[in-house]
Write a protein that holds these residues in place. Sequence first.
Motif, mmCIF file in Angstrom:
data_model
loop_
_atom_site.group_PDB
_atom_site.id
_atom_site.type_symbol
_atom_site.label_atom_id
_atom_site.label_comp_id
_atom_site.label_asym_id
_atom_site.label_seq_id
_atom_site.Cartn_x
_atom_site.Cartn_y
_atom_site.Cartn_z
ATOM 1 N N TYR A 48 0.846 -1.222 0.038
ATOM 2 C CA TYR A 48 0.075 -0.097 -0.100
ATOM 3 C C TYR A 48 0.882 1.165 0.153
ATOM 4 O O TYR A 48 2.083 1.111 0.537
ATOM 5 N N MET A 49 0.275 2.400 -0.437
ATOM 6 C CA MET A 49 1.329 3.774 -0.740
ATOM 7 C C MET A 49 1.226 4.304 0.640
ATOM 8 O O MET A 49 0.335 4.135 1.547
ATOM 9 N N PRO A 50 2.234 4.808 0.839
ATOM 10 C CA PRO A 50 2.434 5.670 2.334
ATOM 11 C C PRO A 50 1.247 6.782 2.544
ATOM 12 O O PRO A 50 0.851 6.660 3.904
ATOM 13 N N THR A 51 0.595 7.092 1.758
ATOM 14 C CA THR A 51 -0.476 7.990 1.982
ATOM 15 C C THR A 51 -1.810 7.200 1.948
ATOM 16 O O THR A 51 -2.797 7.949 2.141
ATOM 17 N N LEU A 52 -1.957 6.073 1.856
ATOM 18 C CA LEU A 52 -3.123 5.310 1.617
ATOM 19 C C LEU A 52 -3.374 4.513 2.929
ATOM 20 O O LEU A 52 -2.312 3.995 3.504
ATOM 21 N N HIS A 53 -4.562 4.173 3.180
ATOM 22 C CA HIS A 53 -4.848 3.161 4.333
ATOM 23 C C HIS A 53 -4.292 1.718 3.936
ATOM 24 O O HIS A 53 -4.418 1.397 2.584
ATOM 25 N N PRO A 54 -4.039 0.828 4.888
ATOM 26 C CA PRO A 54 -3.693 -0.379 4.514
ATOM 27 C C PRO A 54 -5.046 -1.092 3.679
ATOM 28 O O PRO A 54 -6.053 -0.751 3.487
ATOM 29 N N HIS A 93 -7.634 3.281 -0.340
ATOM 30 C CA HIS A 93 -8.276 4.490 -0.555
ATOM 31 C C HIS A 93 -7.734 5.475 0.418
ATOM 32 O O HIS A 93 -7.588 5.188 1.639
ATOM 33 N N SER A 94 -7.800 6.718 0.147
ATOM 34 C CA SER A 94 -7.347 7.896 0.954
ATOM 35 C C SER A 94 -8.126 8.959 0.235
ATOM 36 O O SER A 94 -7.982 9.243 -1.055
ATOM 37 N N MET A 95 -8.583 10.015 1.007
ATOM 38 C CA MET A 95 -9.507 11.152 0.661
ATOM 39 C C MET A 95 -8.988 12.454 1.703
ATOM 40 O O MET A 95 -9.280 12.158 2.809
ATOM 41 N N SER A 96 -8.615 13.504 1.037
ATOM 42 C CA SER A 96 -8.875 14.667 1.745
ATOM 43 C C SER A 96 -9.688 15.776 1.237
ATOM 44 O O SER A 96 -10.449 15.284 0.216
ATOM 45 N N PHE A 97 -9.727 17.038 1.908
ATOM 46 C CA PHE A 97 -10.759 17.843 1.308
ATOM 47 C C PHE A 97 -10.498 18.381 0.003
ATOM 48 O O PHE A 97 -11.309 19.257 -0.814
ATOM 49 N N ALA A 102 -6.596 6.313 -4.936
ATOM 50 C CA ALA A 102 -7.118 4.747 -4.860
ATOM 51 C C ALA A 102 -6.147 3.785 -5.607
ATOM 52 O O ALA A 102 -5.759 4.109 -6.813
ATOM 53 N N LEU A 103 -6.117 2.730 -4.971
ATOM 54 C CA LEU A 103 -5.087 1.781 -5.611
ATOM 55 C C LEU A 103 -5.912 0.405 -5.314
ATOM 56 O O LEU A 103 -6.387 0.126 -4.289
ATOM 57 N N GLU A 104 -6.204 -0.216 -6.631
ATOM 58 C CA GLU A 104 -6.785 -1.490 -6.523
ATOM 59 C C GLU A 104 -6.015 -2.624 -7.497
ATOM 60 O O GLU A 104 -5.458 -2.354 -8.328
ATOM 61 N N SER A 147 -6.524 12.097 -8.008
ATOM 62 C CA SER A 147 -7.302 13.383 -8.510
ATOM 63 C C SER A 147 -7.322 14.489 -7.465
ATOM 64 O O SER A 147 -7.180 14.422 -6.236
ATOM 65 N N ASN A 148 -7.551 15.744 -7.846
ATOM 66 C CA ASN A 148 -7.786 16.733 -6.937
ATOM 67 C C ASN A 148 -9.028 17.724 -7.562
ATOM 68 O O ASN A 148 -9.394 17.563 -8.614
ATOM 69 N N ILE A 149 -9.568 18.537 -6.887
ATOM 70 C CA ILE A 149 -10.422 19.250 -7.305
ATOM 71 C C ILE A 149 -10.513 20.311 -8.319
ATOM 72 O O ILE A 149 -11.142 20.704 -8.833
ATOM 73 N N THR A 150 -8.933 20.551 -8.847
ATOM 74 C CA THR A 150 -8.733 21.384 -9.889
ATOM 75 C C THR A 150 -8.708 20.578 -11.014
ATOM 76 O O THR A 150 -8.765 21.040 -12.139
ATOM 77 N N ASN A 151 -8.592 19.386 -11.101
ATOM 78 C CA ASN A 151 -8.460 18.416 -12.179
ATOM 79 C C ASN A 151 -9.781 18.035 -12.814
ATOM 80 O O ASN A 151 -10.919 17.882 -12.344
#
Length: 235
Positions: A48-54, A93-97, A102-104, A147-151
């Motif tokens: 899993y990526m460091p910024t994602l949950h296990p 998955h991980s999400m901020s404001f 997402a990694l599958e 993704s982010n809100i500007t994309n």
Amino acid sequence: MKTVKSFIILLFLISTLANNLVAQDHNKSKSALELGIDFARFNRNWVYMPTLHPNNGHEYAFDFIPSIFVKLPKDRFSLRLKYEYLATNYSSHSMSFDASQALEGRLKEHRLLFGFERNLINKKISIYYLSDIGLSLSNFNGKYVQSNITNSPPTPEYFKIDQFTLFLQPGVGFKYKLSNRLAIKIESAVFIGKGFEKPNKGYILPNSRFTPRPISAFGLSYKFNWYYSFLDLDI
């Protein structure tokens, strides 16, 4: 199901062969062969990526794919050979404001281990330490989305990673003898590996791995006594 059937058939064939290895000469030496099957393992997730949950929100997960092993016991020491197979679906998955990730994917890994163990206590309950070295072959297929809100709506990035890893696995084990031949055993170990892979996003399938395995093996073993002879001629 096919994997389980293959393990059972292989174990039966090896045990039948070992049980019939009896030499006919009067100069014989007694030895032993221990065969077994592990039914379950309990490992820390490491893909899993460091910024994602296990994986699926769980830091540790059970693996119920059987593995087989062979041991050659001699006094307090035993040589050991083991094959493990793992197949796991990953969904992290991980999400901020302002962004989301997402990694599958699905990971398949074959491991071949060779090592030794030494009994510290060898009675009805045996306690031993072990050390294995091995090689693993991994295949990880899946997709990554960021993704982010500007994309604009993100396009998934598909990946296929093949990797082989050299590793060391020290640990401890406990065995309870149900009879002189049949035993139930459990082992706990730490997987320390260095991987080599084709170019890819290194944080998806890391090369350096330190994986605690609170239950690296849990299963049954059966010991066969057999005889071998160096001379078949009567003098």
